[in-house]
Design a protein around this motif. Structure first.
Motif, mmCIF file in Angstrom:
data_model
loop_
_atom_site.group_PDB
_atom_site.id
_atom_site.type_symbol
_atom_site.label_atom_id
_atom_site.label_comp_id
_atom_site.label_asym_id
_atom_site.label_seq_id
_atom_site.Cartn_x
_atom_site.Cartn_y
_atom_site.Cartn_z
ATOM 1 N N SER A 16 0.776 -1.281 0.163
ATOM 2 C CA SER A 16 -0.025 -0.121 -0.072
ATOM 3 C C SER A 16 0.793 1.132 0.071
ATOM 4 O O SER A 16 2.129 1.157 0.622
ATOM 5 C CB SER A 16 -1.017 -0.033 1.149
ATOM 6 N N PHE A 17 0.521 2.289 -0.411
ATOM 7 C CA PHE A 17 1.002 3.673 -0.241
ATOM 8 C C PHE A 17 0.302 4.714 0.340
ATOM 9 O O PHE A 17 -1.068 4.900 0.051
ATOM 10 C CB PHE A 17 1.184 4.223 -1.966
ATOM 11 N N MET A 53 5.009 29.563 14.064
ATOM 12 C CA MET A 53 3.867 29.950 13.034
ATOM 13 C C MET A 53 3.568 28.767 12.730
ATOM 14 O O MET A 53 3.727 27.572 13.046
ATOM 15 C CB MET A 53 4.480 30.817 12.291
ATOM 16 N N ARG A 54 2.594 28.787 11.512
ATOM 17 C CA ARG A 54 2.092 27.447 11.186
ATOM 18 C C ARG A 54 3.176 26.533 10.464
ATOM 19 O O ARG A 54 4.058 27.057 9.925
ATOM 20 C CB ARG A 54 1.018 27.957 10.007
ATOM 21 N N ARG A 55 2.871 25.378 10.690
ATOM 22 C CA ARG A 55 3.891 24.248 10.219
ATOM 23 C C ARG A 55 3.094 23.152 9.362
ATOM 24 O O ARG A 55 2.083 22.705 10.064
ATOM 25 C CB ARG A 55 4.649 23.819 11.187
ATOM 26 N N LEU A 56 3.368 22.845 8.057
ATOM 27 C CA LEU A 56 2.980 21.652 7.259
ATOM 28 C C LEU A 56 3.820 20.704 7.250
ATOM 29 O O LEU A 56 5.234 21.026 7.164
ATOM 30 C CB LEU A 56 2.610 22.407 5.959
ATOM 31 N N THR A 57 3.610 19.371 7.650
ATOM 32 C CA THR A 57 4.284 18.254 7.274
ATOM 33 C C THR A 57 3.909 17.381 6.347
ATOM 34 O O THR A 57 2.607 16.981 6.486
ATOM 35 C CB THR A 57 4.395 17.568 8.707
ATOM 36 N N VAL A 58 4.696 16.771 5.417
ATOM 37 C CA VAL A 58 4.112 15.947 4.480
ATOM 38 C C VAL A 58 4.821 14.620 4.693
ATOM 39 O O VAL A 58 5.865 14.786 4.768
ATOM 40 C CB VAL A 58 4.224 16.302 2.968
ATOM 41 N N LEU A 59 3.914 13.329 4.510
ATOM 42 C CA LEU A 59 4.691 12.351 4.790
ATOM 43 C C LEU A 59 4.184 11.288 3.495
ATOM 44 O O LEU A 59 2.824 11.517 3.436
ATOM 45 C CB LEU A 59 4.030 11.754 6.078
ATOM 46 N N ALA A 60 5.170 10.534 3.053
ATOM 47 C CA ALA A 60 4.611 9.558 1.890
ATOM 48 C C ALA A 60 5.424 8.274 2.655
ATOM 49 O O ALA A 60 6.363 8.125 2.905
ATOM 50 C CB ALA A 60 5.217 10.001 0.675
ATOM 51 N N ARG A 61 4.310 7.261 2.584
ATOM 52 C CA ARG A 61 5.004 5.869 3.016
ATOM 53 C C ARG A 61 4.617 4.526 1.905
ATOM 54 O O ARG A 61 3.297 4.600 1.727
ATOM 55 C CB ARG A 61 4.277 5.734 4.353
ATOM 56 N N TYR A 62 5.313 3.896 1.872
ATOM 57 C CA TYR A 62 5.202 2.616 0.886
ATOM 58 C C TYR A 62 5.395 1.614 1.767
ATOM 59 O O TYR A 62 6.493 1.244 2.329
ATOM 60 C CB TYR A 62 6.475 2.745 -0.080
ATOM 61 N N ARG A 63 4.389 0.564 2.174
ATOM 62 C CA ARG A 63 4.379 -0.334 2.689
ATOM 63 C C ARG A 63 4.216 -1.823 1.919
ATOM 64 O O ARG A 63 3.564 -1.617 0.910
ATOM 65 C CB ARG A 63 3.015 -0.571 3.892
ATOM 66 N N PHE A 64 5.278 -2.746 2.342
ATOM 67 C CA PHE A 64 5.374 -4.065 1.563
ATOM 68 C C PHE A 64 5.555 -5.037 2.532
ATOM 69 O O PHE A 64 5.729 -5.094 3.659
ATOM 70 C CB PHE A 64 6.381 -3.777 0.534
#
Length: 64
Positions: A16-17, A53-64
Motif C-alpha cells: 500500500s501507499f 507559526m503555522r507548520r505543514l508536514t508531508v509524509l509519504a509511506r510505501y508499505r510492503f
C-alpha cells in the motif's frame, strides 16, 4: 488547532501507499509564550516572544 489529512491506496494484497499532510496552528494565530515578569525591568509586562507559526508536514509511506 491542528489538522491532518491522509489517503491510503492499496497496491495488491500486501502492499500500500499512504500520503499524509499534517498542519499545526492551522489558522496561524499568534500564541504569546514569553511575558516579562521581573518587577524592576524596563520591559515589565511586555511580551518578549511568540510560539512557532503555522507548520505543514508531508509524509509519504510505501508499505510492503
Amino acid at each position: 488547532m491542528d489538522a491532518s489529512l491522509s489517503r491510503t491506496v492499496a497496491l495488491g494484497e500486501t502492499r500500500s501507499f499512504e500520503m499524509r499532510v499534517t498542519a499545526n496552528n492551522v489558522f496561524n494565530t499568534v500564541q504569546y509564550s514569553g511575558i516579562d515578569t521581573t518587577l524592576n525591568s524596563q520591559t515589565f509586562g511586555q511580551v518578549t516572544s511568540a510560539a512557532a507559526m503555522r507548520r505543514l508536514t508531508v509524509l509519504a509511506r510505501y508499505r510492503f
